[in-house]
Scaffold this motif. Structure first.
Motif, PDB file in Angstrom:
ATOM      1  N   TYR A 164      -9.084  -4.873  -3.205  1.00  0.00           N
ATOM      2  CA  TYR A 164      -8.352  -3.991  -4.125  1.00  0.00           C
ATOM      3  C   TYR A 164      -8.548  -2.499  -3.871  1.00  0.00           C
ATOM      4  O   TYR A 164      -7.873  -1.682  -4.470  1.00  0.00           O
ATOM      5  N   LEU A 217      -3.529  -2.092  -4.922  1.00  0.00           N
ATOM      6  CA  LEU A 217      -3.268  -3.466  -5.361  1.00  0.00           C
ATOM      7  C   LEU A 217      -2.399  -4.170  -4.334  1.00  0.00           C
ATOM      8  O   LEU A 217      -1.555  -3.547  -3.703  1.00  0.00           O
ATOM      9  N   MET A 234      -4.075 -11.929  -9.417  1.00  0.00           N
ATOM     10  CA  MET A 234      -5.100 -11.093  -8.786  1.00  0.00           C
ATOM     11  C   MET A 234      -6.300 -11.997  -8.557  1.00  0.00           C
ATOM     12  O   MET A 234      -7.027 -12.325  -9.507  1.00  0.00           O
ATOM     13  N   THR A 247     -12.385  -6.821 -10.287  1.00  0.00           N
ATOM     14  CA  THR A 247     -10.922  -6.879 -10.218  1.00  0.00           C
ATOM     15  C   THR A 247     -10.293  -6.117 -11.387  1.00  0.00           C
ATOM     16  O   THR A 247      -9.379  -5.308 -11.195  1.00  0.00           O
TER      17      THR A 247
END
Ligand code: M6R
Length: 365
Positions: free
Chosen positions: A27, A37, A144, A166
């Motif tokens: 990320y 992202l 994600m 995250t």
């Protein structure tokens, strides 16, 4: 395989510097100190009006911490609930809302039902999941992944810190998109996140000291955990971890709630774990700690060097953590909390990886 560890939980606790680095690598653009992202995530953060979060257990506590980050960095209102309540309480979710579900397994029944409820209410759904092939991952608009690798121990450890990594990256990305995080702030936050694996390694160095402390914990019936700000959800997580694997009754409280009830419990038999990095709310937490000390409570303080210096109160133990940016304390302070539960359970001789009455994945309501 457990490698040279006695339990999967110990192995998974010690893996955290590595797997959190992997997750962050997914990320963050560390060279340019920006959040990046994955391309298939097309959430228009600038248009969002609010976020709802639903999850269970430890994943829910990760969500509670993320609420502080989204509100602070992206200036987005966040509501959060345990999935078993979220799915039935008929919450009006409104336009331009994003629902985030968080799950290690991606199969938790209530979390999946919350996801379906949110979709029916026209929310975009983002899943933070560890098992990429899971039902929750499949049914969400965007995924994600947390790159923690398989988590075997029933008590969640590395999945939790990878969820935090995250979620923090998403909150900073949302802040950038909404113009509430400047390029300079983004650099500082990404720089702080990049430090997490090294700081985690340092925190793991406290293991022997925590093991000694755990001997006295193994003899107690009740433990109270206190924290403020993002250390409050960590207090809840600490209490959950301890009760799950050692079967000692434990409760987590917001430090400021102490005098609204739990202070009545305090006597010379009850350890009180105070999670207090030297941050903006440190002084407030210290005055709560003072109230515990005045009643003869046994204090275990988890703080950093400046916190330890300023605390100036007798404690049963003070665990001194490395200095760090206040944004990332929950990721690093999670480790002594996990180690304390782990060593206590080992002293008590419980089945650490397979505690009684619990399943790794709760696929029924
Ligand atoms: O797989 P999930 O993340 O959806 O699981 C949620 C909870 O069941 C889980 O976090 C549980 O609370 C753990 N045993 C906590 O250590």
């Amino acid at each position: 395989e457990k490698g040279n560890h006695r339990h999967f939980m110990a192995k998974e606790i010690h893996e955290q510097p590595t797997v959190v680095a992997q997750t962050l690598g997914h990320y963050l653009d560390m060279a340019n100190e920006t959040v990046h992202l994955p391309g298939d995530v097309t959430i228009d953060f600038a248009r969002l009006e609010r976020i709802s979060i639903a999850a269970c257990g430890t994943a829910y506590y990760a969500g509670l911490i993320a609420k502080y980050w989204f509100e602070r960095y992206a200036r987005l209102p966040v509501e959060i609930d345990v999935a078993s309540e979220f799915r039935y309480r008929e919450a009006p979710l409104g336009d331009n809302g994003l629902t985030i579900v968080i799950s290690q397994s991606g199969e938790t029944a209530d979390t999946l039902a919350s996801l379906r409820y949110a979709r029916d209410e026209d929310q975009s759904v983002l899943a933070v999941v560890n098992v990429a092939t899971s039902t929750i991952a499949r049914e969400s608009d965007a995924v994600m992944p947390t790159l923690a690798g398989p988590e075997i121990g029933v008590a969640s450890t590395k999945a939790f810190t990878c969820q935090l990594a995250t979620l923090c990256a998403i909150a900073v990305a949302a802040g950038r998109a909404r113009g509430t995080v400047s390029a300079e702030e983004e650099r500082a936050l990404v720089g702080a996140l990049t430090e997490v694996p090294r700081l985690m390694n340092e925190a793991l160095g406290l293991s022997d000291e925590i093991e000694t402390l755990a001997r006295t914990f193994a003899k107690t019936r009740d433990v109270l955990y206190l924290g403020r700000g993002t250390s409050y959800p960590l207090a809840l997580e600490g209490a959950l971890k301890l009760k799950e694997i050692s079967y000692i009754h434990a409760e987590g409280y917001a430090a400021g709630e102490l005098k609204h009830g739990p202070i009545a419990l305090i006597d010379e038999n009850m350890p009180v774990v105070v999670i207090a990095p030297h941050d903006a709310v440190f002084d407030k937490t210290m005055s709560n700690m003072q109230e515990v000390a005045a009643r003869g409570g046994r204090i275990v303080l988890i703080t950093d060097a400046s916190g330890a210096k300023q605390a100036a109160l007798p404690t049963e133990a003070t665990l001194v953590m490395p200095d760090m940016h206040p944004a990332i304390t929950p990721l690093v302070y999670a480790l002594p909390i996990q180690l304390l539960a782990y060593h206590t359970a080992v002293h008590m001789g419980t089945d650490v990886d397979q505690p009684r009455n619990l399943a790794k994945s709760v696929t029924v309501e």
